[in-house]
Design a protein around this motif. Structure first.
Motif, mmCIF file in Angstrom:
data_model
loop_
_atom_site.group_PDB
_atom_site.id
_atom_site.type_symbol
_atom_site.label_atom_id
_atom_site.label_comp_id
_atom_site.label_asym_id
_atom_site.label_seq_id
_atom_site.Cartn_x
_atom_site.Cartn_y
_atom_site.Cartn_z
ATOM 1 N N GLU A 41 7.949 1.297 2.653
ATOM 2 C CA GLU A 41 7.297 2.061 1.576
ATOM 3 C C GLU A 41 7.264 1.275 0.272
ATOM 4 O O GLU A 41 6.343 1.445 -0.533
ATOM 5 C CB GLU A 41 8.008 3.396 1.380
ATOM 6 C CG GLU A 41 7.798 4.347 2.537
ATOM 7 C CD GLU A 41 8.663 5.592 2.462
ATOM 8 O OE1 GLU A 41 9.504 5.703 1.537
ATOM 9 O OE2 GLU A 41 8.506 6.456 3.333
ATOM 10 N N ALA A 42 8.249 0.409 0.071
ATOM 11 C CA ALA A 42 8.295 -0.408 -1.151
ATOM 12 C C ALA A 42 7.123 -1.387 -1.224
ATOM 13 O O ALA A 42 6.820 -1.909 -2.301
ATOM 14 C CB ALA A 42 9.619 -1.171 -1.223
ATOM 15 N N ARG A 101 4.048 -0.614 -0.900
ATOM 16 C CA ARG A 101 2.845 0.054 -1.426
ATOM 17 C C ARG A 101 2.325 -0.646 -2.681
ATOM 18 O O ARG A 101 1.136 -0.960 -2.787
ATOM 19 C CB ARG A 101 3.130 1.517 -1.736
ATOM 20 C CG ARG A 101 1.950 2.214 -2.415
ATOM 21 C CD ARG A 101 2.263 3.664 -2.740
ATOM 22 N NE ARG A 101 2.101 4.543 -1.605
ATOM 23 C CZ ARG A 101 0.922 4.936 -1.125
ATOM 24 N NH1 ARG A 101 -0.187 4.524 -1.682
ATOM 25 N NH2 ARG A 101 0.851 5.743 -0.093
ATOM 26 N N VAL A 102 3.191 -0.904 -3.632
ATOM 27 C CA VAL A 102 2.765 -1.519 -4.893
ATOM 28 C C VAL A 102 2.155 -2.905 -4.638
ATOM 29 O O VAL A 102 1.176 -3.283 -5.278
ATOM 30 C CB VAL A 102 3.931 -1.566 -5.916
ATOM 31 C CG1 VAL A 102 5.040 -2.497 -5.485
ATOM 32 C CG2 VAL A 102 3.424 -1.942 -7.283
ATOM 33 N N LEU A 103 2.708 -3.638 -3.680
ATOM 34 C CA LEU A 103 2.167 -4.959 -3.349
ATOM 35 C C LEU A 103 0.778 -4.823 -2.735
ATOM 36 O O LEU A 103 -0.144 -5.558 -3.108
ATOM 37 C CB LEU A 103 3.105 -5.700 -2.385
ATOM 38 C CG LEU A 103 2.617 -7.052 -1.879
ATOM 39 C CD1 LEU A 103 2.418 -8.030 -3.038
ATOM 40 C CD2 LEU A 103 3.580 -7.616 -0.852
ATOM 41 N N VAL A 112 -1.372 -2.395 -3.118
ATOM 42 C CA VAL A 112 -2.295 -1.955 -4.170
ATOM 43 C C VAL A 112 -2.689 -3.146 -5.040
ATOM 44 O O VAL A 112 -3.863 -3.352 -5.369
ATOM 45 C CB VAL A 112 -1.660 -0.823 -5.016
ATOM 46 C CG1 VAL A 112 -2.461 -0.549 -6.280
ATOM 47 C CG2 VAL A 112 -1.506 0.441 -4.179
ATOM 48 N N GLU A 113 -1.717 -3.954 -5.409
ATOM 49 C CA GLU A 113 -1.978 -5.117 -6.268
ATOM 50 C C GLU A 113 -2.797 -6.170 -5.525
ATOM 51 O O GLU A 113 -3.685 -6.801 -6.109
ATOM 52 C CB GLU A 113 -0.640 -5.703 -6.721
ATOM 53 C CG GLU A 113 -0.527 -6.196 -8.132
ATOM 54 C CD GLU A 113 -1.444 -5.608 -9.176
ATOM 55 O OE1 GLU A 113 -2.288 -6.372 -9.694
ATOM 56 O OE2 GLU A 113 -1.346 -4.433 -9.519
#
Length: 142
Positions: free
Chosen positions: A106-107, A109-111, A113-114
């Motif tokens: 889940e961590a 996700r930000v990667l 998206v970026e």
């Protein structure tokens, strides 16, 4: 021989601590760890789908009809080995298998998206650059 002093100035945003200040790819470098987590064909797409919640093997096969069962199995096994996906096998016949992201998965996700935003920007910039180059008469090719 005298002592060598480090004269290189590190960009604190790109390499805020020593693990990222390497001169070759290192297993403990946070950037290498993040890239390894999403590496492999189909991996980012599988992670994207699992971000929406647990999925069964058959459901994933349906979502990705061009992905063979063999490659899907390999990718899911790799994600499990990386600690990004947990597997739940349900009793019965046939045995049902559910795949779910771990907290580490889940961590990402930000990667993801970026990476998407960066890819869009690169496409925009390279398309704009190609269009500009095509309009420049007499441009010499390198």
């Amino acid at each position: 021989m005298g002592h060598q002093t480090e004269t290189h100035v590190w960009d604190e945003e790109l390499a805020p601590e020593p693990r990222g200040r390497t001169w070759r790819p290192e297993a403990g470098c946070p950037v290498e760890v993040a890239l390894a987590a999403v590496s492999g064909r189909w991996t980012t797409l599988l992670l994207r789908e699992l971000m929406g919640g647990p999925r069964g093997f058959t459901e994933l096969r349906t979502l990705f009809p061009d992905l063979s069962a063999k490659v899907l199995s390999e990718r899911l096994r790799t994600l499990r080995e990386r600690g990004l996906v947990a597997v739940e096998r349900r009793r019965g016949f046939p045995v049902r298998t559910r795949y779910e992201l771990t907290r580490a998965g889940e961590a990402l996700r930000v990667l993801l998206v970026e990476l998407y935003a960066t890819g869009e920007e690169l496409l925009r910039l390279t398309t704009a650059s190609e269009t500009r180059d095509e309009r420049s008469p007499g441009r010499l090719e390198a």
